[in-house]
Design a protein around this motif. Structure first.
Motif, PDB file in Angstrom:
ATOM      1  N   LEU A  86       0.824  -1.220   0.000  1.00  0.00           N
ATOM      2  CA  LEU A  86       0.000   0.000   0.000  1.00  0.00           C
ATOM      3  C   LEU A  86       0.854   1.264   0.000  1.00  0.00           C
ATOM      4  O   LEU A  86       0.341   2.367  -0.115  1.00  0.00           O
ATOM      5  N   LEU A  87       2.164   1.097   0.137  1.00  0.00           N
ATOM      6  CA  LEU A  87       3.071   2.249   0.110  1.00  0.00           C
ATOM      7  C   LEU A  87       3.764   2.382  -1.244  1.00  0.00           C
ATOM      8  O   LEU A  87       4.583   3.264  -1.441  1.00  0.00           O
ATOM      9  N   THR A  88       3.429   1.488  -2.179  1.00  0.00           N
ATOM     10  CA  THR A  88       4.030   1.544  -3.514  1.00  0.00           C
ATOM     11  C   THR A  88       3.106   2.300  -4.465  1.00  0.00           C
ATOM     12  O   THR A  88       2.034   2.752  -4.088  1.00  0.00           O
ATOM     13  N   SER A  89       3.536   2.391  -5.710  1.00  0.00           N
ATOM     14  CA  SER A  89       2.730   3.096  -6.712  1.00  0.00           C
ATOM     15  C   SER A  89       1.693   2.179  -7.355  1.00  0.00           C
ATOM     16  O   SER A  89       0.973   2.593  -8.244  1.00  0.00           O
TER      17      SER A  89
ATOM     18  N   PHE B 202      -0.707   0.100  -5.619  1.00  0.00           N
ATOM     19  CA  PHE B 202      -1.965  -0.140  -4.908  1.00  0.00           C
ATOM     20  C   PHE B 202      -2.384   1.082  -4.102  1.00  0.00           C
ATOM     21  O   PHE B 202      -1.572   1.685  -3.421  1.00  0.00           O
ATOM     22  N   LEU B 203      -3.653   1.385  -4.162  1.00  0.00           N
ATOM     23  CA  LEU B 203      -4.207   2.439  -3.334  1.00  0.00           C
ATOM     24  C   LEU B 203      -5.227   1.761  -2.435  1.00  0.00           C
ATOM     25  O   LEU B 203      -6.093   1.037  -2.927  1.00  0.00           O
TER      26      LEU B 203
ATOM     27  N   VAL C 236      -1.093   4.756   6.766  1.00  0.00           N
ATOM     28  CA  VAL C 236      -0.712   3.559   6.029  1.00  0.00           C
ATOM     29  C   VAL C 236       0.709   3.212   6.444  1.00  0.00           C
ATOM     30  O   VAL C 236       1.581   4.087   6.465  1.00  0.00           O
TER      31      VAL C 236
END
Lengths: 427, 427
Positions: free
Chosen positions: B19-22, B24-25, B48
């Motif tokens: 959730l901290l990557t580009s 997944f939101l 998050v």
């Protein structure tokens, strides 16, 4: 202060009470995470906090205690609710100073549109002492770059159309000085198979992966993405690019023609480019995809150069009148049948005078299914110079997902045929 | 501990490094915010955090110091990365205890599918001392409800399809005991006008708003939503519902037939229900909407009862052959013209034998515009029993937005005509 243990953690704070409601989801963090990854920087925390000064200040205190780089978006506007600078000035114990030059620029922005600057906008000319100003060409709120001891605070406006160009043109070039790392990436988009099939094919590749190369697969309906990421340094760039490309080619070999794009393009764009290049035309006959096939094809700018028409024949009468499907065939085999899919593809190709005809007929649900023809049963057809192909598919999902999977399959049948023809021409 | 000042703040913590990557939101927070609002509870913080134990523990310590209700999602799976329970057990200084009964249930879940439970899943039978178990009917990870002094910690699994039913069936009923507040809501969906027009119409309504009633407008392409929200208590429910309805009716009066739904339904659903009820049929002739009009119409289950066909005529030849648009008309007026829009609507209505015919022709861009016919110029036509209507529109946006705005306009023309006919029948 010097004894405080600060790790090189990166934190993003989105500011705005609306972002805590059920109406708005902040998306700046997704964009920022991608840009930071390019520099080898990873987010450790994302925080969303409202406009209240006490809560905002509290969130900044927390960030100050645990992160090295703190990027904030929002709360830089002219209203009462915009208090980001005030909160940070309290946390850093630095004054807010009034910058006359900045006020001039903000005033000019209004004047250039024939407007008088409202008094409330004066607030936007306040700057944290010692901060560097980040100009905002798309709005009145300037950003700030504040260095405090060994920490960096970056203040950006909330609207993505203001934030993004500022990150691209001002923030990233400055951040590059703080990271020697660079990210090399390759994306392979795959369709016509499941994630587990892809994983199986990739098994022989995994042992060859160098330590700094990450291989991930991401599945979404009708597609699997294979992403290769390699964290390198400026001086090793050429060398590591070669490593990445070698692995990419290896993966291309094992996945074969399941890979539809190496350029991160959707399927409709891929078939569009091929059709345009080969100077071929396309027409569609849609039943269960209900127009979505045509809509995806026409999402591509310039599609009028190769896309002639689609007839969305929901009723049997339309299939007969518009496509010449024999009435007896529908009676005997049913509208959802391989035979009707074939007749639809042939019919639209002939009548439109197109090189290729694509057809879909199936049961998108939730109603209309039976034991012999369940929801998700879909036939996709492709008429091409010299023949017709029909495939029988069973798709899982709700109505909209089945519609999408149908179009993905139809487009992929066309893609594979175009690839085959390309190869023939090359020989 | 007793001296710690804990305000009634609500915090959501999403756990998972992805959730901290580009890529997944997280969207659980949007759903949760809506559900909490129904009980008069508002989020103060969203956080998050990744899977690393130290960072997770740190985020929980922060939440413990500032919030009353802490809802977490993610990190309850069987893998090494799933450490939410471990982190909370450290923060609360409570042991993790092994629950044999829980293990039995997890085992059974696997057995019912003919599978053997992997050893790693034993971990999911660990429970924080004193916690109540929240059963998860859609996955192996049970949730937990932990009360500690005056705080509540709720642990839920990350996948929305597991989290949502647990919130609905287990969490909300328990949370109701902690809040006497209830939210009453009304949503009016409006099209065919801008947000500022809506605001202007609402001006006389604002002075009448009771203090506990919130009126907000939300604009998105082709639509404005007017939302009325009233925070009440169980004992004032009937009384306040009357207040809400009075205001809603007042707003309906000032906005008139611009309101297309009071039930939070999209436009295609509204026209679909009306067509089905009136036993009327529809056919479409699309140029610049490129199939999106048909696709929206067929997104509605049961649309085959009233939707006959759409011909997506991208080429001039198709317009002539499939719709009977006179070749000379296209030559004289151009494919993008009021006359061609009219001929398309008439043509498809007649040929399909439908009660209504909708047409679109315009320039979706980015190319193809000229000084007299710029990108965004779109004609929408409606043929009905007794006549034809054509409207000239200028839409702003990119290609996909112009396509959408075109369909929104066409559907709204049909809606207004159906409303007019309904009224005539009523008389």
């Amino acid at each position: 202060m010097a004894t405080r243990k600060i790790k090189k953690k990166v934190e993003f704070i989105a500011i705005g009470s609306e972002l805590l409601t059920s109406h708005f989801l902040e998306t700046n963090s997704l964009y920022l995470a991608g840009k930071l990854e390019e520099l080898g920087l990873q987010l450790s925390y994302k925080t969303v906090v409202g406009d209240r000064l006490s809560e905002l200040q509290e969130a900044l205190e927390v960030a100050r205690a645990r992160s090295w780089l703190i990027i904030m978006s929002g709360g830089l506007g002219p209203t009462e609710d915009d208090r980001t600078k005030e909160a940070l000035s309290r946390v850093l114990h630095r004054r807010l100073v009034f910058r006359k030059d900045l006020l001039g620029k903000i005033k000019k922005r209004f004047e250039s549109r024939g407007l008088k600057m409202p008094l409330s906008n004066r607030k936007q000319a306040l700057v944290i002492e010692g901060a560097e100003i980040l100009e905002n060409p798309n709005g009145t709120a300037p950003g700030l770059w504040v260095e405090a001891e060994e920490q960096i605070f970056i203040l950006l406006p909330g609207p993505p159309r203001e934030l993004k160009p500022m990150v691209e043109n001002l923030v990233l070039p400055k951040l590059k000085n703080f990271s020697q790392k660079r990210l090399l990436q390759a994306v392979l988009r795959v369709t016509g198979c499941g994630e587990s099939w892809v994983e199986d094919q990739l098994k022989p590749v995994y042992p060859e992966l160098p330590k700094n190369l990450e291989l991930i697969t991401l599945a979404s309906p009708g597609e699997v993405q294979v992403r290769l990421r390699l964290l390198t340094e400026e001086k090793r760039l050429v060398q590591d690019l070669r490593v990445l490309n070698r692995l990419k080619n290896k993966i291309l070999t094992v996945l074969g023609n399941r890979v539809f794009s190496q350029e991160d393009e959707p399927l409709e764009k891929v078939i569009g480019s091929k059709l345009a290049q080969m100077k071929k035309t396309l027409a569609c006959a849609e039943s269960c995809s209900g127009g979505l096939l045509a809509s995806r094809i026409t999402d591509v700018p310039g599609s009028s150069n190769y896309f002639l028409e689609s007839v969305v024949t929901y009723s049997n009468e339309s299939k007969i009148r518009l496509l010449g499907v024999p009435e007896g065939l529908i009676k005997d085999k049913g509208a959802v049948s391989a035979e009707v899919a074939e007749a639809m593809a042939r019919g639209v190709r002939e009548r439109a005078g197109a090189d290729f005809g694509l057809s879909t007929t199936g049961i998108a649900g939730p109603g209309g299914g039976s034991e012999t023809k369940p929801v998700g049963l879909v036939y996709t057809g492709l008429a091409f110079p010299g023949g017709v192909l029909v495939e029988k598919n069973f798709f899982l999902g709700n109505r909209e997902q089945i519609k999408f999977l149908t179009t993905q399959k139809a487009l992929d049948m066309l893609r594979l045929k175009l690839v085959e023809l390309e190869k023939k021409t090359e020989r």
